[in-house]
Structures are given as C-alpha cells and as structure tokens.
Design an enzyme around this catalytic site. Sequence first.
Site, PDB file in Angstrom:
ATOM      1  N   ASP A  55       0.858  -1.174   0.000  1.00  0.00           N
ATOM      2  CA  ASP A  55       0.000   0.000   0.000  1.00  0.00           C
ATOM      3  C   ASP A  55       0.900   1.232   0.000  1.00  0.00           C
ATOM      4  OD1 ASP A  55      -2.548   1.379   0.425  1.00  0.00           O
ATOM      5  OD2 ASP A  55      -3.164  -0.449   1.470  1.00  0.00           O
TER       6      ASP A  55
ATOM      7  N   ASP B 273      -3.218   4.535  -2.317  1.00  0.00           N
ATOM      8  CA  ASP B 273      -4.331   4.905  -1.447  1.00  0.00           C
ATOM      9  C   ASP B 273      -4.968   6.224  -1.888  1.00  0.00           C
ATOM     10  OD1 ASP B 273      -5.686   4.411   1.179  1.00  0.00           O
ATOM     11  OD2 ASP B 273      -4.787   6.338   1.691  1.00  0.00           O
TER      12      ASP B 273
ATOM     13  N   GLU C  49      -6.656   3.325  -5.598  1.00  0.00           N
ATOM     14  CA  GLU C  49      -7.942   3.383  -4.889  1.00  0.00           C
ATOM     15  C   GLU C  49      -8.707   4.576  -5.442  1.00  0.00           C
ATOM     16  OE1 GLU C  49     -10.123   3.800  -0.563  1.00  0.00           O
ATOM     17  OE2 GLU C  49      -8.232   4.795  -0.917  1.00  0.00           O
TER      18      GLU C  49
ATOM     19  N   HIS D 244     -11.238  -3.550   3.619  1.00  0.00           N
ATOM     20  CA  HIS D 244     -11.182  -3.133   5.017  1.00  0.00           C
ATOM     21  C   HIS D 244     -12.011  -1.879   5.268  1.00  0.00           C
ATOM     22  CE1 HIS D 244      -8.450  -0.600   2.855  1.00  0.00           C
ATOM     23  NE2 HIS D 244      -8.225   0.147   3.918  1.00  0.00           N
ATOM     24  N   ASP D 245     -12.616  -1.323   4.213  1.00  0.00           N
ATOM     25  CA  ASP D 245     -13.389  -0.087   4.368  1.00  0.00           C
ATOM     26  C   ASP D 245     -14.894  -0.291   4.249  1.00  0.00           C
ATOM     27  OD1 ASP D 245     -11.163   1.579   4.748  1.00  0.00           O
ATOM     28  OD2 ASP D 245     -10.848   1.825   2.597  1.00  0.00           O
TER      29      ASP D 245
HETATM   30  C1  GLC Z   1      -8.156   4.909   2.251  1.00  0.00           C
HETATM   31  C2  GLC Z   1      -8.006   3.664   3.094  1.00  0.00           C
HETATM   32  C3  GLC Z   1      -8.707   3.897   4.392  1.00  0.00           C
HETATM   33  C4  GLC Z   1      -8.061   5.072   5.087  1.00  0.00           C
HETATM   34  C5  GLC Z   1      -8.107   6.300   4.195  1.00  0.00           C
HETATM   35  C6  GLC Z   1      -7.269   7.412   4.726  1.00  0.00           C
HETATM   36  O1  GLC Z   1      -9.461   5.141   1.892  1.00  0.00           O
HETATM   37  O2  GLC Z   1      -8.506   2.559   2.391  1.00  0.00           O
HETATM   38  O3  GLC Z   1      -8.674   2.752   5.205  1.00  0.00           O
HETATM   39  O4  GLC Z   1      -8.722   5.341   6.290  1.00  0.00           O
HETATM   40  O5  GLC Z   1      -7.598   6.002   2.915  1.00  0.00           O
HETATM   41  O6  GLC Z   1      -5.917   7.111   4.588  1.00  0.00           O
END
Ligand code: GLC
Length: 536
Positions: free
Chosen positions: A100, A202, A266, A328-329
């Site tokens: 990541d 991310d 992402e 995980h979100d």
């Molecule tokens: C992304 C991650 C998430 C995190 C956010 C801020 O969306 O997937 O888990 O809280 O970024 O870094």
Amino acid sequence: MSQDFIWWKHGAFYQIYPRSFMDSNADGIGDLQGIINRLDYVVELGVDAIWVSPIFASPMLDNGYDVSDYTDIHPMFGDMATFDRLLTAAHDRNLRVVLDYVPNHTSDQHPWYIESRSSHDNPKRDWYLWKDAKPDGGLPNNWEAIFGGSAWQWDEKTQQYYLHTFLKEQPDLNWRNPEVVEAMQDVLRFWLDKGVDGFRIDTVMCCIKHSDFPDNPPINDDSPFKPFGLKLEPVHSMNQPEIHEILRGFRRLFDSYNGERVMIGETWIFELTELVKYYGKNLDELHIPFNFMGTVMPWKVAEIKTNISAYYSVVPEGATRNFVFGSHDVHRLATRFKPENHRSVGMLLLTLWGIPTMYYGDELGMEDADIPLERRHDPWGKEMLDLNVGRDPERTPMQWDASPNAGFSPPGVETWLPIAFNFQKANVAVQQEDQTSTLNFYKSLLKLRREIPALHRGDFSFVEETPTEIMAYVRSAEGERLLVIINFEGTECNLDLSSLGNSGKVLLSSQLAKSDRVVLSELLLKPHESLLIDLT
Ligand code: GLC
C-alpha cells in the site's frame, strides 16, 4: 493455465489486513511473520497476489494509513529483515506481493511535517497545504474532512491553517510541489528496488486539489459520499485533472523496472467516464483503477446488470477490467449480501470479466462483528456514531480454527479486536475438512478460473431471456463457452436456456452437489443457487 497468463491481468488478488491475519508473537496483533507462517494457505486458496495494507512506521491513528516513515516497518509488524523474508517466501511460491502506498497525506509525526510546521521559512513549509485564515478570521474555505468536521486545522505556532482530508493527524501533502513528487517517487523506488510487485495507491483521487481552493457546493442527493455524512460534494477537493500527470510520472517509473510491476489505484469514483480516465489516454497511468461498484450495489439483478454493462461499455480497449466487492473499508460480504447469498456473490466476483480482489476471510464467509464501544479503534466509527461507517466490524482477526481466539492468537491473549461470533463454523480448519464448505467452493472457483481461459480472459455477454430473479451470462474464449447462472431469490426456479444448446456440464454449483450434465431446456436452480456450466 495458458502460457500468456499475466498475473495482474488475469489473476486474482487477495487483500491481507496485516493487523488481523495471523499473530505470530502472541501480542494479539497480526504481523509479518504471521503472514509468512500462513503463506501456504494463501497459495492453496489459489490466488495470484497478496495486497498487504500498510505495514510502515506509524502512530496508528488510522491503522497505518498515517505513515511516519515510508521506508521503515512498524515494530508491531516486525522488521525489514522479516519483510524481506516474506517477499522471498512469497516469490518462492510464485505469489506476488503488492504494498500500500499512501501519497495523499503523511502522519503529523512524519519528519517532513514536523519540519514543515516548524516555521514559515522552513524549506519543507510548502510540502503541505498551508493557508491563512480569511480576513475575518474564518476558515480558508468550506471543505470537510471525510472523518468529520472541517478539513482545516489551525496551527497556533505559525498562525496558519493546514489541510487534512482525513484526520487532523493526517496532513495532506502538496503534490504541486516538485520536491514532494521527487521524494515520494523515491519511496516507490525503495520498494521496487527490493522487488515488490506493485502498489495499491491509497485514495489517489484526493492527491491534487483545485489550485484556487474554491468552496465545494452542497452535496447531491445521489452522491456516493452522502451515506458517509458529507454535506458538500467534493468537486474541488478531489479528482482534479492534474492528478493524471502525477500518475503518468509514476507509471514511467514503474515501466523503467524489468518485470511486470502493477499500479493499482484506490479510485473511489462512481462516475464511470471519470473513473476510466485513470487508465490514462494512452493506457499510460494506472493499470488497475479500482472499480468499487461492488461495494455499494444492492443484491438486485436489474441494477447489477445495468451497472456492469455500463462499466464494460466505457473501459477502453486493451485496459484491464476489475471488481472490488469487499475491503477493510466496507462491511463484510456475508453481512451486506446475507449469508445465504454469499457464495453467489463469490461466483459473481470470480467469473465476471475483470480481475477480482478478494478480502481475507471472505472465502470463509466471515461476517461483521459487533464491537463494543470501548473496543473500537476506527477513528471514523468513533467520530460518527450516528452513521454506520465504523470499519472495525469487518477488520476482525482471521478465523483459522475453532479454538478460543480462532487460532489467530493463543488462547488467553486479548486480540486487538474481538473475534467475530461465527468463528466456530467459519474457520479454515473446519472448512478444509468439509467438501461442501464455502472455503472449498472458493478454492474450486479459483482453480477453475485460473485453468479456463474463457474465465480469466474471455468475452462476456449477458443471457437476456431469463426470469427477473436470475442473472445469467456467458464467458467465451478460444472455442470454449462457460455459462454462469445465479438465482438471486430464496425460491426454486425452472428455466429454459435451450437457445444456448442442448446440454452442458456442471463444473461447480454453489451448493457443491449437482449431477454432472444438465439439460438446458429444463434447468432447475435451488433457492440462492449459482451454477457454472461448461457449454463447450
Ligand atoms: C483509504 C483507506 C482507508 C483510510 C483512508 C485514509 O481510503 O482505504 O482505510 O482510512 O484512505 O488514509
């Protein structure tokens, strides 16, 4: 498997949330040695790559998405030597490792930010986004932080605001500053030199903001951000055109390495014409801009068909399609779609045209846990109690066996999050022994997907003459035709698909019990059943 099987173009990804995969040192938290210890499980499952969520030095306010050193490992997870062993152990097993990369923000404990905040004339001042208060003392603009409140935080010492899209402890980097671009490219080089196979970038659409910082307008009723409590549409704070130049720069860097390194993003973007721009005009940006439609879709045939068709119609020729259903979100698949539909969700994810990303434990049917207030970690869940946005329920420890602590930590240790309630059934040890288990269903599916070109690279077409509760489609390549049929309802369904041929061979049923050949004019689907049939 065909010879031209390219791991990131045709394979399956498996996301490991490192805090929750396997605790090797009995401290209640997963770690890198734990992942090494369980690599054979991942290989046997049949995926091609693991994507490991952040393992870097961090105060852990956002579970590692608040990085204080991009090139060091958090001691909770191990050290660099352990990471190197993980990489070698994975590569020895022909498994790729994706890390990541968190470019939008650092932790406020990162030395860059500590320097930046120290004074106006510090050389790193412009590495973050500092703004004066308005003449009336007000905030620089109306932007909201995703985790709640204003996106601006006042700094007493230097009498300016800094921007944070997430927590105030996660200050946003200034990607218009070439020194930031260079320093962050060095981070990528560090890991690519070590041999990692790629990155998931991310929250990539947040990295560059409108250069004039105008106010954001009120949120649209159908905005994907509305369920998260945002009141404003982030039109000026996200998805700005200049991000594409940054991505082209990353891509040049990736392409300068031998081998097939993958760049995933992402891209939390639901306007499909905007999403596909992240492939780049000449397919020179992200290899895989994550397609998150599966994280928000209802379990309804018509809507899913419309969304999938719309997606396929905009993905450019030669680009790699993909689907993310769980992460995980977002809440667990078996919870969102109900346990009885869970295997059909897996059938869909693993037989659609596009590479699938699975989330650890979904192959067992892990469900959301109910986390008591005092044991919650996710700052989002703790900030916004009235919204169902807390992400701890889907981040609980992997369920390895039926012992107390589910084999994740030794019995008696307090695990960082509680074990979810269904661990006595939804665990690896029990399901490995049961030929009809969800785990064995996923394993069969992944094996078929890897072996049959039509499934990992074939064309796709919906079968239109189906009852409203049924979704059916055909994947075809190299003379093979595979039919997928999914019953979305809890009732039996008879259907006639004789337009596709006389009969077919059932390769897999979600109920793992089906006679070998079926006559297509009189197909019978049990409640919630899905079938994979070879029409060749
Ligand atoms: C992304 C991650 C998430 C995190 C956010 C801020 O969306 O997937 O888990 O809280 O970024 O870094």
